[in-house]
Write a protein that holds these residues in place. Structure first.
Motif, PDB file in Angstrom:
ATOM      1  N   LYS A  31       0.834  -1.191   0.000  1.00 38.93           N
ATOM      2  CA  LYS A  31       0.000   0.000   0.000  1.00 38.93           C
ATOM      3  C   LYS A  31       0.871   1.244   0.000  1.00 38.93           C
ATOM      4  N   VAL A  33       0.655   5.678  -0.145  1.00 37.93           N
ATOM      5  CA  VAL A  33      -0.183   6.863   0.032  1.00 37.93           C
ATOM      6  C   VAL A  33       0.536   8.067  -0.563  1.00 37.93           C
ATOM      7  N   GLU A  64      -3.483   5.380  -2.542  1.00 39.02           N
ATOM      8  CA  GLU A  64      -4.467   6.296  -1.989  1.00 39.02           C
ATOM      9  C   GLU A  64      -3.955   7.729  -2.104  1.00 39.02           C
ATOM     10  N   TYR A  65      -4.843   8.642  -2.453  1.00 39.41           N
ATOM     11  CA  TYR A  65      -4.508  10.061  -2.564  1.00 39.41           C
ATOM     12  C   TYR A  65      -5.159  10.819  -1.410  1.00 39.41           C
ATOM     13  N   ARG A  66      -4.362  11.621  -0.705  1.00 37.16           N
ATOM     14  CA  ARG A  66      -4.879  12.441   0.378  1.00 37.16           C
ATOM     15  C   ARG A  66      -4.370  13.871   0.211  1.00 37.16           C
ATOM     16  N   ALA A  83      -1.127   9.384   7.700  1.00 34.67           N
ATOM     17  CA  ALA A  83      -0.762   8.391   6.692  1.00 34.67           C
ATOM     18  C   ALA A  83       0.309   7.458   7.236  1.00 34.67           C
ATOM     19  N   PRO A  88       1.658   2.302   5.869  1.00 33.30           N
ATOM     20  CA  PRO A  88       1.818   1.936   4.463  1.00 33.30           C
ATOM     21  C   PRO A  88       3.244   1.471   4.179  1.00 33.30           C
ATOM     22  N   ILE A  91       5.276   6.305   1.409  1.00 30.10           N
ATOM     23  CA  ILE A  91       4.552   7.563   1.282  1.00 30.10           C
ATOM     24  C   ILE A  91       5.214   8.378   0.179  1.00 30.10           C
TER      25      ILE A  91
END
Length: 316
Positions: A31, A33, A64-66, A83, A88, A91
């Motif tokens: 994962k 981010v 994932e986009y934040r 995050a 994850p 990053i």
């Protein structure tokens, strides 16, 4: 080609929903981010979202986009901390203000999370916070190259429409342009804010007060699009030298119409896509590029617009 088009179709569908791409490999814990400094209102970042979505689909990982909804950097710092707390594998983040963001990024690195800096910041700053590498466009260098180009075209004075003045990298673009021209930035940069109506009115007011201005430099669609409206209103469209950072639908139309002389393409798609690919291959096989990756600058003019027009605002 067919496979690529199929992938693009999948990504387009994904971006319409909350940006979270999950594949069978996600169950194995891969994962990543991406945290940006962009407010929700900045549509330029849709290309970034498309980049990580396609990379996630092709590499078989979860991405994932934040971002801080209003672009507040203190909020962004908290998002990086959150995050990192989610555990994850990596990053990917912008470093638009080292004073605010370096602490949370270093803390993520210290916690054993691999980090790649993208879009904002510099290779040196990425190294200082312990990131693996930097993928992006050196902003001052890009501005300087643009200034040299404009100087060669006879420009001696300009207006820099800075719509994100709280980000040091935005000011670096304006400063680089001034230095390339060999002039003092001084009052040739305005804090335009991000409201389209305010940007248009501020551009109109500046040009009315400074009628001898040779050129306009905008820093992306957020400032370029209202500036196009301002020039259409005061009758200067096509008569004043106009360069801009980044691309977008209206910017491409402006280049094609001869209102905008050039756009600087920093290739945001690659800024998002490549870090996901690099991190995935690093974790799977232990391979890592030996150098940082400069995704730009590249000047887009009316020549060769076909591919840019096709994918502007989506992958360009």
């Amino acid at each position: 080609m067919k496979n690529l088009l199929n992938s693009i179709a999948v990504v387009t569908a994904v971006v319409a929903a909350p940006l979270l791409v999950a594949t069978s490999a996600a169950a194995e814990g891969e994962k990543y981010v991406l945290v940006s400094h962009a407010p929700d209102s900045d549509s330029w970042w849709n290309t970034i979202k498309n980049g990580i979505a396609l990379a996630g689909e092709q590499m078989g990982v979860e991405v994932e986009y934040r971002n801080p909804p209003t672009g507040d950097l203190a909020d962004m710092a908290r998002i990086i901390e959150q995050a990192a707390a989610s555990g994850p594998n990596g990053i990917i983040t912008t470093l638009s203000d080292p004073d605010v963001l370096s602490g949370p990024i270093r803390a993520a690195v210290d916690a054993g999370i691999d980090v790649i800096i993208m879009n904002s910041g510099t290779p040196d700053q990425a190294r200082e916070v312990g990131a693996l590498m930097y993928v992006g466009q050196p902003e001052y260098d890009a501005g300087y190259a643009a200034g040299l180009r404009a100087k060669g075209d006879g420009v001696g004075s300009f207006l820099c429409v800075n719509h994100y003045i709280s980000s040091p990298s935005s000011t670096e673009r304006c400063q680089g342009f001034a230095d390339g021209l060999g002039v003092d930035l001084a009052n040739q940069m305005i804090d335009s804010g991000q409201d389209p109506s305010e940007i248009k009115n501020k551009v109109l007011a500046y040009l009315s007060a400074n009628p001898e201005t040779d050129a306009i430099l905008t820093l992306g669609p957020t400032s370029a699009d209202p500036t196009l409206l301002a020039l259409a209103e005061n009758g200067m469209a096509g008569d004043i030298y106009f360069g801009t950072f980044d691309l977008g639908e209206d910017i491409v139309k402006g280049i094609k119409a001869g209102v905008i002389n050039w756009g600087i393409d920093q290739q945001p798609f690659l800024q998002a896509y490549l870090p996901v690919v690099v991190l995935t291959n690093y974790h799977r096989y232990g391979v890592l590029p030996g150098n940082n990756i400069n995704s730009g600058p590249g000047f887009v003019t009316a020549d060769g617009l076909e591919k840019v027009e096709e994918f502007a605002g989506e992958y360009r």
